[in-house]
Design a protein around this motif. Structure first.
Motif, PDB file in Angstrom:
ATOM      1  N   ASP A  17       0.872  -1.038  -0.057  1.00 19.73           N
ATOM      2  CA  ASP A  17      -0.055   0.022  -0.061  1.00 19.73           C
ATOM      3  C   ASP A  17       1.002   1.387   0.100  1.00 19.73           C
ATOM      4  O   ASP A  17       2.156   1.018  -0.256  1.00 19.73           O
ATOM      5  CB  ASP A  17      -0.965  -0.107   1.188  1.00 19.73           C
ATOM      6  CG  ASP A  17      -0.200  -0.021   2.480  1.00 19.73           C
ATOM      7  OD1 ASP A  17       0.861   0.595   2.573  1.00 19.73           O
ATOM      8  OD2 ASP A  17      -0.954  -0.451   3.438  1.00 19.73           O
ATOM      9  N   PHE A  18       0.320   2.395   0.220  1.00 13.83           N
ATOM     10  CA  PHE A  18       1.088   3.535   0.072  1.00 13.83           C
ATOM     11  C   PHE A  18       2.184   3.884   0.940  1.00 13.83           C
ATOM     12  O   PHE A  18       3.173   4.125   0.738  1.00 13.83           O
ATOM     13  CB  PHE A  18       0.163   4.880   0.245  1.00 13.83           C
ATOM     14  CG  PHE A  18       0.904   6.219  -0.188  1.00 13.83           C
ATOM     15  CD1 PHE A  18       1.202   6.634  -1.290  1.00 13.83           C
ATOM     16  CD2 PHE A  18       1.250   7.120   0.832  1.00 13.83           C
ATOM     17  CE1 PHE A  18       1.571   7.609  -1.767  1.00 13.83           C
ATOM     18  CE2 PHE A  18       1.774   8.160   0.583  1.00 13.83           C
ATOM     19  CZ  PHE A  18       2.014   8.671  -0.858  1.00 13.83           C
ATOM     20  N   SER A 247       2.447  10.673  -5.692  1.00 12.25           N
ATOM     21  CA  SER A 247       2.672  10.680  -4.181  1.00 12.25           C
ATOM     22  C   SER A 247       2.379  12.082  -3.632  1.00 12.25           C
ATOM     23  O   SER A 247       1.928  12.058  -2.514  1.00 12.25           O
ATOM     24  CB  SER A 247       4.158  10.113  -3.956  1.00 12.25           C
ATOM     25  OG  SER A 247       4.411   8.906  -4.333  1.00 12.25           O
ATOM     26  N   VAL A 250      -1.437  12.326  -3.125  1.00  8.53           N
ATOM     27  CA  VAL A 250      -1.757  11.528  -2.074  1.00  8.53           C
ATOM     28  C   VAL A 250      -1.731  12.340  -0.620  1.00  8.53           C
ATOM     29  O   VAL A 250      -2.332  12.312   0.248  1.00  8.53           O
ATOM     30  CB  VAL A 250      -1.302  10.168  -1.981  1.00  8.53           C
ATOM     31  CG1 VAL A 250      -1.709   9.406  -0.516  1.00  8.53           C
ATOM     32  CG2 VAL A 250      -1.738   9.204  -3.011  1.00  8.53           C
ATOM     33  N   ASP A 376      -8.733   3.741  -3.104  1.00  7.88           N
ATOM     34  CA  ASP A 376      -7.420   3.063  -2.888  1.00  7.88           C
ATOM     35  C   ASP A 376      -6.511   3.419  -3.893  1.00  7.88           C
ATOM     36  O   ASP A 376      -6.924   3.008  -5.113  1.00  7.88           O
ATOM     37  CB  ASP A 376      -7.598   1.722  -2.540  1.00  7.88           C
ATOM     38  CG  ASP A 376      -8.244   1.164  -1.405  1.00  7.88           C
ATOM     39  OD1 ASP A 376      -8.356   2.108  -0.528  1.00  7.88           O
ATOM     40  OD2 ASP A 376      -8.990   0.196  -1.162  1.00  7.88           O
ATOM     41  N   VAL A 377      -5.114   3.660  -3.872  1.00 10.56           N
ATOM     42  CA  VAL A 377      -4.430   3.686  -4.623  1.00 10.56           C
ATOM     43  C   VAL A 377      -3.810   2.421  -5.073  1.00 10.56           C
ATOM     44  O   VAL A 377      -3.750   1.534  -4.264  1.00 10.56           O
ATOM     45  CB  VAL A 377      -3.074   4.660  -4.148  1.00 10.56           C
ATOM     46  CG1 VAL A 377      -3.680   6.062  -3.843  1.00 10.56           C
ATOM     47  CG2 VAL A 377      -2.424   4.095  -2.963  1.00 10.56           C
ATOM     48  N   ARG A 378      -3.188   2.335  -6.259  1.00 11.62           N
ATOM     49  CA  ARG A 378      -2.371   1.076  -6.652  1.00 11.62           C
ATOM     50  C   ARG A 378      -1.212   1.500  -6.745  1.00 11.62           C
ATOM     51  O   ARG A 378      -0.700   2.522  -7.397  1.00 11.62           O
ATOM     52  CB  ARG A 378      -3.159   0.638  -7.826  1.00 11.62           C
ATOM     53  CG  ARG A 378      -2.645  -0.826  -8.343  1.00 11.62           C
ATOM     54  CD  ARG A 378      -3.645  -1.568  -9.454  1.00 11.62           C
ATOM     55  NE  ARG A 378      -3.433  -0.727 -10.538  1.00 11.62           N
ATOM     56  CZ  ARG A 378      -4.430   0.008 -11.183  1.00 11.62           C
ATOM     57  NH1 ARG A 378      -5.410   0.019 -10.695  1.00 11.62           N
ATOM     58  NH2 ARG A 378      -4.461   0.726 -12.570  1.00 11.62           N
ATOM     59  N   MET A 379      -0.135   0.657  -6.260  1.00 12.86           N
ATOM     60  CA  MET A 379       1.130   0.978  -6.238  1.00 12.86           C
ATOM     61  C   MET A 379       2.151   0.387  -7.531  1.00 12.86           C
ATOM     62  O   MET A 379       1.522  -0.667  -7.830  1.00 12.86           O
ATOM     63  CB  MET A 379       1.921   0.296  -5.120  1.00 12.86           C
ATOM     64  CG  MET A 379       1.161   1.093  -3.855  1.00 12.86           C
ATOM     65  SD  MET A 379       1.614   2.876  -3.604  1.00 12.86           S
ATOM     66  CE  MET A 379       3.470   2.673  -3.139  1.00 12.86           C
ATOM     67  N   PRO A 387       2.594   5.383  -6.108  1.00 11.40           N
ATOM     68  CA  PRO A 387       1.325   4.918  -6.747  1.00 11.40           C
ATOM     69  C   PRO A 387       1.375   5.169  -8.334  1.00 11.40           C
ATOM     70  O   PRO A 387       1.844   6.310  -8.885  1.00 11.40           O
ATOM     71  CB  PRO A 387       0.317   6.074  -6.133  1.00 11.40           C
ATOM     72  CG  PRO A 387       1.326   7.211  -5.730  1.00 11.40           C
ATOM     73  CD  PRO A 387       2.624   6.457  -5.475  1.00 11.40           C
ATOM     74  N   TYR A 389      -1.961   4.547  -9.615  1.00  5.71           N
ATOM     75  CA  TYR A 389      -3.238   4.891  -9.702  1.00  5.71           C
ATOM     76  C   TYR A 389      -3.767   5.569  -8.503  1.00  5.71           C
ATOM     77  O   TYR A 389      -3.581   5.220  -7.385  1.00  5.71           O
ATOM     78  CB  TYR A 389      -4.074   3.676  -9.742  1.00  5.71           C
ATOM     79  CG  TYR A 389      -5.655   3.686  -9.871  1.00  5.71           C
ATOM     80  CD1 TYR A 389      -6.361   4.284 -10.853  1.00  5.71           C
ATOM     81  CD2 TYR A 389      -6.411   3.406  -8.714  1.00  5.71           C
ATOM     82  CE1 TYR A 389      -7.674   4.590 -10.750  1.00  5.71           C
ATOM     83  CE2 TYR A 389      -7.646   3.481  -8.429  1.00  5.71           C
ATOM     84  CZ  TYR A 389      -8.324   3.992  -9.730  1.00  5.71           C
ATOM     85  OH  TYR A 389      -9.647   4.263  -9.451  1.00  5.71           O
ATOM     86  N   VAL A 390      -3.997   6.904  -8.640  1.00  3.51           N
ATOM     87  CA  VAL A 390      -4.610   7.907  -7.598  1.00  3.51           C
ATOM     88  C   VAL A 390      -5.799   8.521  -7.849  1.00  3.51           C
ATOM     89  O   VAL A 390      -6.061   9.652  -8.528  1.00  3.51           O
ATOM     90  CB  VAL A 390      -3.510   8.917  -7.330  1.00  3.51           C
ATOM     91  CG1 VAL A 390      -3.688   9.605  -6.104  1.00  3.51           C
ATOM     92  CG2 VAL A 390      -2.133   8.405  -7.271  1.00  3.51           C
TER      93      VAL A 390
END
Length: 397
Positions: A17-18, A247, A250, A376-379, A387, A389-390
């Motif tokens: 995760d982030f 980032s 976020v 949710d972000v994707r890393m 990330p 995907y934000v």
């Protein structure tokens, strides 16, 4: 430690995760600063600032000619200057630096402002969306389009192919890496053929600058090495900015007080960008190999074994940065960070990148009154960290 195997191995394939990568790096710095991984054919990863600085400062011992990134793809050709050590890399680096001088940067600043404004206006009018896809990814593609004087068709081809290439690389999908890489090589060949027929000013055009360069004997640089160099430049500037800008988005969504402060004090944005670069460095996979074998962090590393350099970890090393996980606008030693590397392979485009990030942050804050995460972000996978995907909700100022 939930992501470290017995013996303090590093697992770059575990779900993140982030915040996960930075927790893992902190544990490695404390307990196993040079860890091993069996992924991608096996590699070491250095996590402390001092060890990474030592490696970057000693290109005679730690070469880029064997492995310069983890994971690597042997299907692709050699691409200077990254794949060469000094002095062989130097003519390529000088040619790139020439096309990124003060004159070129001054001319490109209003271009960046135009692209940033258009992308943000569309993103904000839609109420948000995926910030990486809608803003962070197209921005550097548009910037490179201007720098390289690409056509609209070439710009779209570059952006979409680079996206596919990066995703395939992260998945270690060698077939797709090879296919997309060849498309980028074809674009590089087309650009070299165009500039060979009709050169532009080498002070502003990178391809013309490379074509005008000569080696230590005064001979023109080899054609296929020029192709590899242009192909390398086309990709490298498109990989990190989307991850880094994601980032930053976020962080701003988590810290609306900071967003409000920077809106009220835009003169602090340059300092903010530098601290964001330290805090959210998007690299953990640039690599070197030892020529003679070395003791590092209590480990014996044999010649030729890849050593990944976790810049993202080095820049949160508590031995260098006080309260390293905190964002501090007034951090006195912030420029000790390694976000752009160090030594002969320090990022050639760092001045342009800083300008890009400064304008992007300034305009994002000026054009919004609120920034919120909408899911949710994707890393990213290795070699990046951050990330890809934000999802955001934004409100116009």
């Amino acid at each position: 430690m939930d992501r470290l195997e017995p013996g303090h191995h590093y697992d770059p394939l575990a779900h993140e995760d982030f915040d996960t990568p930075h927790r893992v790096f902190a544990e490695l710095r404390a307990k196993c600063p040079v860890a091993h991984s069996d992924a991608f054919g096996g590699f070491w990863i250095a996590t402390r600032h001092a060890d990474i600085k030592r490696i970057l400062d000693d290109p005679a011992e730690f070469t880029t000619t064997v492995r310069n990134v983890v994971p690597g793809a042997s299907a692709t050709g050699r691409r200077p200057p990254l794949h060469l050590d000094p002095p062989e890399h130097t003519p390529y680096r000088r040619a790139i630096d020439r096309a990124l001088g003060a004159r070129r940067l001054a001319a490109i600043e209003p271009v960046i402002e135009t692209h940033v404004a258009r992308l943000l206006d569309d993103f904000i009018a839609a109420g948000g969306g995926d910030f990486v896809e809608g803003f962070g990814s197209p921005l550097p593609a548009l910037l490179f389009s201007d720098w390289f004087r690409l056509s609209d068709t070439q710009t779209t081809l570059l952006w979409r192919t680079a996206q596919a290439f990066v995703k395939a690389w992260e998945a270690f999908d060698i077939e797709t890496v090879s296919r997309t890489s060849e498309t980028l090589y074809d674009l590089a060949r087309d650009l070299i053929a165009d500039r060979s027929a009709a050169p532009l000013d080498p002070e502003v055009d990178p391809v013309s600058s490379l074509l005008a360069a000569v080696d230590v004997r005064g001979d023109p640089l080899p054609h296929e090495m020029l192709v590899g160099c242009v192909r390398q430049i086309l990709v490298v500037g498109l990989v990190a900015p989307p991850v880094f800008l994601g980032s930053v988005a976020v962080h701003l969504s988590r810290h609306p007080d900071l967003a409000a402060q920077l809106r009220a004090e835009p003169e602090r944005i340059e300092d903010a960008v530098e601290e964001f670069l330290r805090l959210y460095t998007p690299y953990r996979g640039f690599a070197r190999t030892s020529r003679n074998g070395v003791e590092l962090g209590g480990r014996r590393i044999e010649p030729g074994e890849p050593i990944a350099l976790a810049y993202a970890s080095a820049n949160r090393d508590e031995a260098v940065f006080d309260a390293p996980d905190e964002f501090r606008l007034d951090r006195a030693n912030v420029r000790d960070h390694l976000a752009f590397g160090r030594g002969p392979h320090r990022c050639a485009g760092m001045a342009m990148a800083r300008m890009e990030f400064r304008i992007a942050l300034r305009e994002l804050l000026a054009r919004t009154s609120n920034i919120e995460l909408a899911g949710d972000v994707r890393m990213s996978g290795m070699p990046e960290v951050g990330p890809v995907y934000v999802p955001l909700r934004v409100e116009a100022a």
